[in-house]
Write an enzyme that holds these catalytic residues in place. Structure first.
Site, short mmCIF file in Angstrom:
data_model
loop_
_atom_site.label_atom_id
_atom_site.label_comp_id
_atom_site.label_asym_id
_atom_site.label_seq_id
_atom_site.Cartn_x
_atom_site.Cartn_y
_atom_site.Cartn_z
N HIS A 123 -2.08 -2.48 -6.56
CA HIS A 123 -2.63 -2.12 -5.26
C HIS A 123 -4.15 -2.18 -5.30
O HIS A 123 -4.80 -1.29 -5.87
CB HIS A 123 -2.13 -0.72 -4.87
CG HIS A 123 -2.55 -0.28 -3.52
ND1 HIS A 123 -2.73 1.03 -3.17
CD2 HIS A 123 -2.83 -1.00 -2.40
CE1 HIS A 123 -3.10 1.09 -1.91
NE2 HIS A 123 -3.17 -0.12 -1.42
N SER B 33 0.82 -1.21 0.00
CA SER B 33 0.00 0.00 0.00
C SER B 33 0.85 1.26 0.00
O SER B 33 0.32 2.35 -0.20
CB SER B 33 -0.94 0.00 1.21
OG SER B 33 -0.23 -0.25 2.38
N1 CAA Z 1 -16.03 -8.56 1.62
C1 CAA Z 1 -16.81 -8.84 0.56
N2 CAA Z 1 -17.93 -8.15 0.26
C2 CAA Z 1 -18.29 -7.15 1.10
C3 CAA Z 1 -17.53 -6.82 2.24
C4 CAA Z 1 -16.37 -7.57 2.49
N3 CAA Z 1 -15.56 -7.31 3.53
N4 CAA Z 1 -18.14 -5.78 2.88
C5 CAA Z 1 -19.24 -5.50 2.16
N5 CAA Z 1 -19.34 -6.32 1.09
C6 CAA Z 1 -20.35 -6.29 0.04
C7 CAA Z 1 -21.71 -6.67 0.57
O1 CAA Z 1 -21.90 -8.07 0.55
C8 CAA Z 1 -22.64 -5.96 -0.41
O2 CAA Z 1 -22.70 -6.73 -1.59
P1 CAA Z 1 -23.99 -6.72 -2.56
O3 CAA Z 1 -24.12 -5.31 -3.07
O4 CAA Z 1 -23.64 -7.69 -3.64
O5 CAA Z 1 -25.16 -7.14 -1.72
C9 CAA Z 1 -21.88 -4.68 -0.75
O6 CAA Z 1 -20.50 -4.93 -0.42
C10 CAA Z 1 -22.37 -3.48 0.05
O7 CAA Z 1 -22.26 -3.83 1.42
P2 CAA Z 1 -23.24 -3.29 2.56
O8 CAA Z 1 -24.56 -2.97 1.95
O9 CAA Z 1 -23.21 -4.23 3.70
O10 CAA Z 1 -22.55 -2.00 3.14
P3 CAA Z 1 -22.20 -0.62 2.50
O11 CAA Z 1 -23.13 -0.22 1.41
O12 CAA Z 1 -22.03 0.27 3.67
O13 CAA Z 1 -20.77 -0.86 1.82
C11 CAA Z 1 -18.43 -0.75 1.94
C12 CAA Z 1 -19.70 -1.36 2.53
C13 CAA Z 1 -18.30 -1.15 0.46
C14 CAA Z 1 -17.26 -1.31 2.72
C15 CAA Z 1 -18.55 0.82 2.04
O14 CAA Z 1 -18.77 1.18 3.37
C16 CAA Z 1 -17.31 1.53 1.55
O15 CAA Z 1 -17.13 1.73 0.37
N6 CAA Z 1 -16.43 1.95 2.50
C17 CAA Z 1 -15.17 2.60 2.19
C18 CAA Z 1 -14.18 1.56 1.77
C19 CAA Z 1 -12.85 2.16 1.42
O16 CAA Z 1 -12.63 3.36 1.46
N7 CAA Z 1 -11.92 1.28 1.06
C20 CAA Z 1 -10.58 1.68 0.79
C21 CAA Z 1 -9.78 1.49 2.04
S1 CAA Z 1 -8.14 2.01 1.80
C22 CAA Z 1 -7.40 0.70 1.10
O17 CAA Z 1 -7.91 -0.37 0.96
C23 CAA Z 1 -6.03 0.96 0.64
C24 CAA Z 1 -4.98 0.89 1.63
O18 CAA Z 1 -3.87 0.66 1.20
C25 CAA Z 1 -5.11 1.16 3.06
#
Ligand code: CAA
Length: 284
Positions: free
Chosen positions: A140, A119
């Protein structure tokens, strides 16, 4: 060059997510980790994710079974001898990564591309540990991998253009959107995201607002799906701290200094969701 077989190293949150999307897109995948229990845990997560999609009617049972049949467990690094691409998603530690890439360089076929899901660590330095720096690249993925569209593709100083093209096409075949980035600390994603999270921690530290209020401002005011403190808990506070330190050291600029409160939480073992406590308490 055609990629058919992939080894994913590291069966944690990121590695198992990467293995899942590769298997779902038709690649033969070897999921590798140091111990059987880690690999089994990773495969269990994949199985649960796919079963949930079947229950929701978003995936056919036979497609789930087909994807699972393409996944092979491994604890022998020598299995890298039969793959076209290695995607490393091991711990964020330069010494471990360079040792691993040196080893992989001696095992993987000459045509194989070695990618890292790091990352923020420099791809150029990881590549320099091998005799094939032109075939080393950053891939990434974002967490949660099955959901997030972006793959930041990082060119090291020596990465060849044809290697970049193969990886860009591969990312598209995973139904992801590749974005090209050059090798600088934190790339684009974490150079922009982490200082924002760190600043959110400072606003908490300085008593500007409560953790709930800070998250609410960013969710409702900026349309972020999660507030920055919730997101930090989700990513892992140790990871956030490590990335801030990488930025501070990499640029030699104290504008990236980690907030003392972030350090304190990490020292306390409050690492976020994975440890049950971070800015929020997940044990209740
Ligand atoms: N694994 C697999 N699928 C997942 C999951 C997981 N951990 N968490 C959620 N999902 C799926 C759900 O099953 C659902 O799927 P469907 O649409 O097919 O039903 C979908 O994602 C939406 O989930 P929810 O309705 O439960 O929840 P939500 O709408 O709040 O979405 C989220 C959850 C996608 C995590 C959203 O909150 C989000 O986008 N959060 C921000 C995530 C982000 O910023 N990620 C980047 C982090 S930084 C990084 O990764 C880089 C680094 O180097 C640090």
């Amino acid at each position: 060059m055609k990629i058919e077989k992939v080894m994913v190293i590291g069966a944690g949150q990121m590695g198992s997510g990467i293995a899942q999307v590769c298997a779902m897109s038709g690649y033969d995948v070897i999921l590798h980790d140091l111990k059987d229990v880690y690999v089994e845990r990773g495969l269990g997560t994949i199985n649960r994710n796919l079963s949930r999609q079947v229950e929701k009617g978003k995936l056919a049972e036979q497609d789930k079974e087909a994807a699972l049949s393409r996944l092979k467990p491994s604890t022998q690094i020598e299995n890298a001898g039969e793959v076209d691409l290695v995607i490393e998603a091991a711990v964020e530690n330069m010494a471990i990564k360079t040792k691993l890439f040196k080893e992989l360089d001696g095992i993987a076929p000459a045509h194989a591309i070695l990618a890292s899901n790091t990352s923020s660590l420099p791809i150029t330095e990881i590549a320099a540990a091998t005799n094939r720096p032109e075939k080393v690249i950053g891939m990434h993925f974002m967490n949660p991998v099955p959901v997030m569209k972006l793959v930041e593709i990082i060119r090291g100083l020596a990465t060849a253009d044809d290697v970049y093209s193969v990886i860009e096409d591969m990312a598209k075949s995973l139904n992801k959107v590749p974005v090209e980035v050059n090798d600088f600390p934190g790339f684009v994603s974490n150079r922009v995201l982490m200082p924002m999270i760190n600043e959110a921690v400072y606003t908490l530290y300085e008593g500007v607002a409560s953790k709930e209020a800070i998250d609410e401002v960013m969710k409702l005011g900026m349309n972020h799906p999660m507030g920055p403190l919730t997101l930090a808990d989700f990513i892992g506070l140790d990871t956030c701290l490590y990335i801030m330190e990488t930025l501070q050291e990499g640029f030699g600029d104290d504008k990236y200094r980690p907030c003392p409160l972030l350090r304190k939480y990490v020292k306390a073992g409050w690492l976020g969701k994975k440890s049950g406590r971070g800015f929020y308490n997940y044990n209740q």
